[in-house]
Design a protein around this motif. Structure first.
Motif, mmCIF file in Angstrom:
data_model
loop_
_atom_site.group_PDB
_atom_site.id
_atom_site.type_symbol
_atom_site.label_atom_id
_atom_site.label_comp_id
_atom_site.label_asym_id
_atom_site.label_seq_id
_atom_site.Cartn_x
_atom_site.Cartn_y
_atom_site.Cartn_z
ATOM 1 N N MET A 149 -32.276 -22.865 60.199
ATOM 2 C CA MET A 149 -32.632 -21.451 60.224
ATOM 3 C C MET A 149 -34.033 -21.256 59.650
ATOM 4 S SD MET A 149 -29.175 -19.276 59.416
ATOM 5 C CE MET A 149 -28.795 -20.007 57.828
ATOM 6 N N ILE A 150 -34.762 -20.324 60.254
ATOM 7 C CA ILE A 150 -36.129 -20.033 59.846
ATOM 8 C C ILE A 150 -36.234 -18.571 59.388
ATOM 9 C CG2 ILE A 150 -38.550 -19.900 60.603
ATOM 10 C CD1 ILE A 150 -37.524 -22.745 60.579
ATOM 11 N N ILE A 189 -31.150 -22.213 54.972
ATOM 12 C CA ILE A 189 -32.404 -21.868 55.640
ATOM 13 C C ILE A 189 -33.366 -23.029 55.432
ATOM 14 C CG2 ILE A 189 -34.377 -20.283 55.613
ATOM 15 C CD1 ILE A 189 -32.370 -18.094 54.710
ATOM 16 N N GLY A 213 -33.467 -18.715 64.307
ATOM 17 C CA GLY A 213 -34.306 -19.904 64.299
ATOM 18 C C GLY A 213 -35.010 -20.245 65.597
ATOM 19 N N LYS A 273 -39.018 -20.667 66.388
ATOM 20 C CA LYS A 273 -39.598 -21.995 66.652
ATOM 21 C C LYS A 273 -40.448 -21.964 67.922
ATOM 22 C CE LYS A 273 -35.796 -24.451 64.423
ATOM 23 N NZ LYS A 273 -34.536 -25.169 64.668
#
Length: 273
Positions: free
Chosen positions: A1-2, A44, A264, A268
């Protein structure tokens, strides 16, 4: 996860005058170390560090942090879009792979600044360098923002904090109409972030936030929305985890694949992580 939206700073009361006395919770230094345990607990894996100060010195500050902290997967820096030497500055920053895009604090500017052809021509230079642009504005500036993005086709834009709707009053009609218009541009993505700062910090209700989420997801679709915390600004209202859990709860209505986009995969692709 971002986490697509965090800030780091060494607090300076003169430089950071926007952090007023009623925001005492964030009149401190904030570093990647402060996020490590939270990210570990929530699984995360990294973040996008976004400029908080409008100087090229901010870029150096964030690049130095990124060198020391693997959690910083990308940087949204600051650059003067009206600088006659903008192209050479952008070319210089291509040496730093962590810088993914740029932002100017448009919420502090007039419509005349936002619509200035020199400023717009500056943004037009980003595409050939492969940079993104973060749009930071209040809901009452969205009309100008729409005019800007419509002049720059195929430039990857992301709207920070959902365009800062008036969560507190729930006067969402004009904001909703403008979100619909903005989302018609396929080059624009939206960060679901920063909304607690626009709410009644201590007395907001879940339904008030969900009303805003409804508009964003209905217009942008799950594939063009990404999670951001707006840490540490979120702390004026609640701990980091409360905001994460709120979005996670809302996202339960989506499939696992769709949740992976929000948390995420869209980030990305957008920031080329």
């Amino acid at each position: 996860m971002i986490d697509t939206h965090v800030h780091f700073w060494n607090f300076d009361p003169d430089r950071d005058s926007w952090i007023t006395e009623d925001m005492r919770a964030i009149r401190n230094d904030f570093a990647p170390e402060n996020l490590s345990r939270i990210y570990q607990d929530l699984q995360i894996t990294g973040c996008i560090a976004v400029q908080a100060n409008q100087s090229e010195g901010e870029n150096e500050f964030l690049l130095n942090l990124a060198d020391d902290h693997d959690m910083i997967k990308g940087i949204v820096g600051w650059i003067d879009f009206k600088n006659p030497n903008l192209e050479s500055r952008l070319d210089y920053y291509k040496n730093f792979k962590k810088i993914k895009g740029w932002r100017h604090v448009l919420q502090a500017e007039t419509a005349a600044f936002i619509l200035d052809p020199i400023f717009i021509n500056g943004i037009k230079q980003l595409k050939k360098f492969g940079y993104t642009y973060d749009l930071l504005c209040y809901h009452n500036q969205l009309k100008s923002i729409i005019q800007v993005v419509d002049q720059i086709p195929d430039q990857p834009f992301v709207l920070d904090h959902c365009g800062k709707p008036d969560v507190k009053t729930q006067d969402l009609k004009t904001w909703s109409e403008n979100i619909k218009l903005l989302a018609e541009n396929p080059s624009v993505t939206c960060k679901v972030s920063g909304l607690l700062a626009e709410a009644d910090w201590k007395n907001w209700k879940e339904a008030e936030l969900f009303n805003c989420f409804d508009v964003v997801f209905e217009n942008f679709g799950v594939e063009r929305v990404m999670y951001g915390s707006d840490w540490p600004v979120v702390l004026v209202s609640r701990p980091y985890e409360d905001w994460f859990n709120l979005i996670n709860k809302y996202a339960l209505r989506f499939s696992e694949k769709e949740r992976k986009l929000i948390f995420g995969n869209t980030a990305k692709a957008f920031y080329k992580l």
